[in-house]
Scaffold this motif. Structure first.
Motif, PDB file in Angstrom:
ATOM      1  N   LEU A  51      21.877  33.484  28.743  1.00 14.81           N
ATOM      2  CA  LEU A  51      22.560  34.722  29.250  1.00 14.81           C
ATOM      3  C   LEU A  51      23.246  35.347  28.100  1.00 14.81           C
ATOM      4  N   SER A  52      22.989  36.647  28.019  1.00 16.92           N
ATOM      5  CA  SER A  52      23.869  37.430  27.209  1.00 16.92           C
ATOM      6  C   SER A  52      25.019  38.115  27.871  1.00 16.92           C
ATOM      7  N   VAL A  53      26.146  38.588  27.272  1.00 17.01           N
ATOM      8  CA  VAL A  53      27.272  39.108  27.597  1.00 17.01           C
ATOM      9  C   VAL A  53      26.801  40.697  27.745  1.00 17.01           C
ATOM     10  N   VAL A  54      26.975  41.139  28.910  1.00 14.03           N
ATOM     11  CA  VAL A  54      26.468  42.701  29.144  1.00 14.03           C
ATOM     12  C   VAL A  54      27.478  43.153  29.863  1.00 14.03           C
ATOM     13  N   ASN A  55      27.712  44.769  29.727  1.00 10.61           N
ATOM     14  CA  ASN A  55      28.867  45.575  30.737  1.00 10.61           C
ATOM     15  C   ASN A  55      28.633  45.126  32.029  1.00 10.61           C
ATOM     16  N   GLY A  56      29.532  44.991  32.705  1.00 11.15           N
ATOM     17  CA  GLY A  56      29.581  44.986  34.296  1.00 11.15           C
ATOM     18  C   GLY A  56      30.529  45.553  34.738  1.00 11.15           C
ATOM     19  N   TYR A  57      30.396  45.588  36.331  1.00 10.05           N
ATOM     20  CA  TYR A  57      31.277  46.521  37.198  1.00 10.05           C
ATOM     21  C   TYR A  57      32.681  45.637  37.386  1.00 10.05           C
ATOM     22  N   THR A  58      33.711  45.884  37.209  1.00  9.15           N
ATOM     23  CA  THR A  58      34.934  44.903  37.490  1.00  9.15           C
ATOM     24  C   THR A  58      34.989  45.077  39.167  1.00  9.15           C
ATOM     25  N   PRO A  59      34.784  44.097  40.018  1.00  8.62           N
ATOM     26  CA  PRO A  59      34.619  44.350  41.492  1.00  8.62           C
ATOM     27  C   PRO A  59      36.267  44.357  41.986  1.00  8.62           C
ATOM     28  N   LYS A  60      36.421  45.185  43.015  1.00  9.13           N
ATOM     29  CA  LYS A  60      37.693  45.417  43.500  1.00  9.13           C
ATOM     30  C   LYS A  60      37.737  44.460  44.959  1.00  9.13           C
ATOM     31  N   LYS A  61      38.873  43.682  44.888  1.00  5.55           N
ATOM     32  CA  LYS A  61      39.119  42.816  45.983  1.00  5.55           C
ATOM     33  C   LYS A  61      39.774  43.458  47.242  1.00  5.55           C
ATOM     34  N   VAL A  62      39.222  43.482  48.367  1.00  5.74           N
ATOM     35  CA  VAL A  62      39.806  43.987  49.518  1.00  5.74           C
ATOM     36  C   VAL A  62      40.429  42.804  50.427  1.00  5.74           C
ATOM     37  N   THR A  63      41.502  43.028  50.746  1.00  4.84           N
ATOM     38  CA  THR A  63      42.043  41.929  51.733  1.00  4.84           C
ATOM     39  C   THR A  63      42.237  42.427  53.077  1.00  4.84           C
ATOM     40  N   ALA A  64      42.449  41.544  53.995  1.00  3.76           N
ATOM     41  CA  ALA A  64      42.566  41.956  55.323  1.00  3.76           C
ATOM     42  C   ALA A  64      44.183  42.383  55.594  1.00  3.76           C
ATOM     43  N   MET A  65      44.285  43.324  56.712  1.00  5.14           N
ATOM     44  CA  MET A  65      45.529  43.638  56.868  1.00  5.14           C
ATOM     45  C   MET A  65      46.501  42.531  57.529  1.00  5.14           C
ATOM     46  N   SER A  66      46.057  41.441  58.037  1.00  9.74           N
ATOM     47  CA  SER A  66      46.732  40.402  58.580  1.00  9.74           C
ATOM     48  C   SER A  66      46.165  38.985  58.103  1.00  9.74           C
ATOM     49  N   THR A  67      46.880  38.092  58.283  1.00  8.72           N
ATOM     50  CA  THR A  67      46.520  36.669  58.044  1.00  8.72           C
ATOM     51  C   THR A  67      46.235  35.933  59.169  1.00  8.72           C
ATOM     52  N   ASP A  72      33.837  53.359  47.424  1.00  4.89           N
ATOM     53  CA  ASP A  72      34.097  52.376  46.519  1.00  4.89           C
ATOM     54  C   ASP A  72      35.367  51.539  47.171  1.00  4.89           C
ATOM     55  N   SER A  73      36.388  52.390  48.018  1.00  2.00           N
ATOM     56  CA  SER A  73      37.390  51.654  48.256  1.00  2.00           C
ATOM     57  C   SER A  73      37.124  50.546  49.286  1.00  2.00           C
ATOM     58  N   MET A  74      35.853  50.806  49.835  1.00  2.00           N
ATOM     59  CA  MET A  74      35.595  49.613  50.970  1.00  2.00           C
ATOM     60  C   MET A  74      34.861  48.381  50.253  1.00  2.00           C
ATOM     61  N   LEU A  75      34.441  48.461  49.129  1.00  2.00           N
ATOM     62  CA  LEU A  75      33.777  47.283  48.374  1.00  2.00           C
ATOM     63  C   LEU A  75      34.719  46.191  48.349  1.00  2.00           C
ATOM     64  N   GLY A  76      33.893  44.922  48.684  1.00  2.00           N
ATOM     65  CA  GLY A  76      34.836  43.608  48.543  1.00  2.00           C
ATOM     66  C   GLY A  76      34.236  43.071  47.152  1.00  2.00           C
ATOM     67  N   THR A  77      34.398  41.925  46.971  1.00  2.00           N
ATOM     68  CA  THR A  77      33.940  40.958  45.701  1.00  2.00           C
ATOM     69  C   THR A  77      32.713  40.775  45.484  1.00  2.00           C
ATOM     70  N   TYR A  78      32.177  41.298  44.327  1.00  2.00           N
ATOM     71  CA  TYR A  78      30.719  40.777  44.042  1.00  2.00           C
ATOM     72  C   TYR A  78      30.334  40.544  42.489  1.00  2.00           C
ATOM     73  N   ASP A  79      29.469  40.161  42.147  1.00  2.00           N
ATOM     74  CA  ASP A  79      29.106  39.823  40.805  1.00  2.00           C
ATOM     75  C   ASP A  79      27.806  40.290  40.377  1.00  2.00           C
ATOM     76  N   MET A  80      27.641  41.579  39.566  1.00  2.00           N
ATOM     77  CA  MET A  80      26.243  41.918  38.935  1.00  2.00           C
ATOM     78  C   MET A  80      25.992  41.282  38.031  1.00  2.00           C
ATOM     79  N   MET A  81      26.380  40.062  37.444  1.00  2.00           N
ATOM     80  CA  MET A  81      25.878  39.326  36.514  1.00  2.00           C
ATOM     81  C   MET A  81      25.023  38.000  37.268  1.00  2.00           C
ATOM     82  N   GLN A  82      25.164  37.954  38.598  1.00  2.00           N
ATOM     83  CA  GLN A  82      24.370  37.057  39.233  1.00  2.00           C
ATOM     84  C   GLN A  82      22.994  37.440  39.808  1.00  2.00           C
TER      85      GLN A  82
END
Length: 450
Positions: A16-32, A360-370
């Motif tokens: 696998l080579s290193v390519v430019n990817g999107y840095t994912p935005k982590k979305v957390t729930a309002m309560s635990t 994009d504000s709704m996006l959770g974590t993901y990996d476009m290298m996967q």
């Protein structure tokens, strides 16, 4: 004798080579849903009452508590005046984005401090007090009334209320002519000193406090009296607009910063209290110094357009459902995901619904290298849904050798390099080999020997 060497072979290996990817935005729930270490879970009205056994402890609310029926006249825990305040609380109470609904305190009272808590010298945060109903009469020399706390005090730490809101009604009739120690507020009645704090809170409760002759109680405020108030706003009418919209003052301390109120709900204490029209109150640009990145939010999809607390929203989302998937569902490795064409339906707890475009504000974590299929999570205020995408390899389209043809004599050495196209191909390492090692050899660094 010179020999023409035209037989260098390339083979691609799976690296696998290193390519430019999107840095994912982590979305957390309002309560635990997890009880933090050192905290005790509050799941019911009975649990709430147990705080009286250890008012120095740390507590976290794990769900809404509705005390409407239990605290009304004749309710299951009514001993004559509805809810009995938790006195002298010096721990931490984390509402965890949940509500306490329908707190009734009523009738002629003989105590001093009234609210969910009597006196707070600890901290209360992330709590919504919904449909508060306080309607009391008092002939005591001192009366402190607020939905969350009657009085904020200071001990080892100063009493503090942060990221909370109140709705409902607060009424107080004072039968004693001496009203110097009467403090009525939406969030808290008063503070023992200005080192006590109310920050990032708002009040929607209507407040009325009068003496027996019909005149108003001076120290009546939409937020609190004689405390430091910052980044708060008020929508509730205070003494028919004659009370203080944010904080009241009787000469020994009340400091306010970045506070706003709906014009007509009350009067300002100082130039730091800013009156706004209803249109302005629904526009976050007018809330100078409010933190709309991590503390406050304006939900553009609901018809409640006033600022809300991210950790304890006024209108909570019940469900988020994908009604239309994005146009693009197949990507090459390292691509940035596109939500264009995608739509979600947001259903709120009050029944309001809105169908809106994904963003994009709704996006959770993901990996476009996967490589392969993966679920893309969309979240908003704790509600979520997902759709599936496929991430493919970026194939090699061409291999170019630095010297595609060589003429060499026995014993000569040449260095070759290989260029892979495209540059961001998924697998771009090469294996060098010769079709006839008796004529020429090549090592894995591209060094050719005749």
């Amino acid at each position: 004798m010179k020999k023409r060497i035209a037989s260098i072979v390339l083979a691609i290996v799976m690296v696998l080579s290193v390519v430019n990817g999107y840095t994912p935005k982590k979305v957390t729930a309002m309560s635990t849903s997890t009880v933090p270490e050192g905290y005790t879970a509050i799941n019911s009205l009975d649990d709430l009452a147990l705080i009286r056994s250890n008012p120095k402890g740390n507590y976290i609310l794990m769900n809404d508590i509705d005390m409407t029926d239990a605290t009304k006249p004749g309710g299951s825990i009514d001993t004559g005046n509805g809810w009995v305040p938790i006195k002298d609380f010096s721990g931490t109470f984390d509402g965890n984005g949940h509500y306490i609904k329908g707190m009734h305190i009523y009738g002629t009272v003989s105590g001093v401090e009234y609210g969910l808590f009597g006196i707070v010298s600890g901290a209360v945060k992330n709590l919504g007090m919904i449909d508060v109903d306080i309607d009391i009469e008092s002939d005591q020399r001192a009366t402190y009334v607020g939905a969350i706390a009657g009085e904020l005090s200071y001990g080892k730490v100063e009493g503090k209320v942060e990221q909370c809101f109140v709705s409902g009604s607060i009424k107080c009739d004072i039968n004693n002519e001496d009203v110097r120690y009467r403090y009525i507020g939406g969030i808290a009645g008063a503070g023992e000193s200005s080192s006590c704090v109310v920050a990032n809170c708002y009040n929607r409760a209507q407040i009325d406090a009068y003496k027996k002759d019909g005149s108003t109680i001076t120290n009546t405020a939409g937020i609190a009296n004689a405390v430091s108030v910052s980044n708060c706003y008020n929508l509730g009418t205070v003494n028919k607009g004659e009370g203080y919209a944010i904080g009241g003052y009787d000469g020994y301390g009340d400091y306010e910063d970045a506070c706003f109120y709906l014009i007509g709900t009350g009067k300002e204490l100082s130039g730091s209290d800013v009156p706004l029209t209803e249109t302005q109150m629904k526009n976050k640009n007018y809330y100078t110094n409010f933190n709309f990145n991590t503390v406050w939010d304006v939900d553009p999809y609901h018809n409640y357009l006033y600022p809300q607390l991210r950790n304890c929203p006024q209108v909570r989302i019940k469900q988020l459902s994908i009604v239309k998937q994005p146009d693009q569902l197949v990507y090459n490795q390292g691509d940035k995901i596109s939500l264009s064409g995608g739509e979600v339906q947001i259903t709120y707890e009050d029944g309001f619904q809105a169908t809106v475009s994904m963003d994009d504000s709704m996006l959770g974590t993901y990996d476009m290298m996967q490589l392969g299929a993966q679920n893309i999570m969309l979240s908003k205020s704790g509600a979520s849904d997902s759709f599936s995408i496929t991430v493919n390899e970026i194939p090699v389209s061409a291999v170019t050798i630095s010297k595609p043809e060589l003429v060499m004599e026995k014993g000569d050495i040449e260095d070759l390099t290989a260029a892979i196209s495209p540059e961001n191909a998924t697998k771009k390492d090469v294996v060098w080999s010769s079709s006839d090692d008796s004529v020429v050899t090549v090592d894995q660094r591209g060094k050719v020997r005749a």
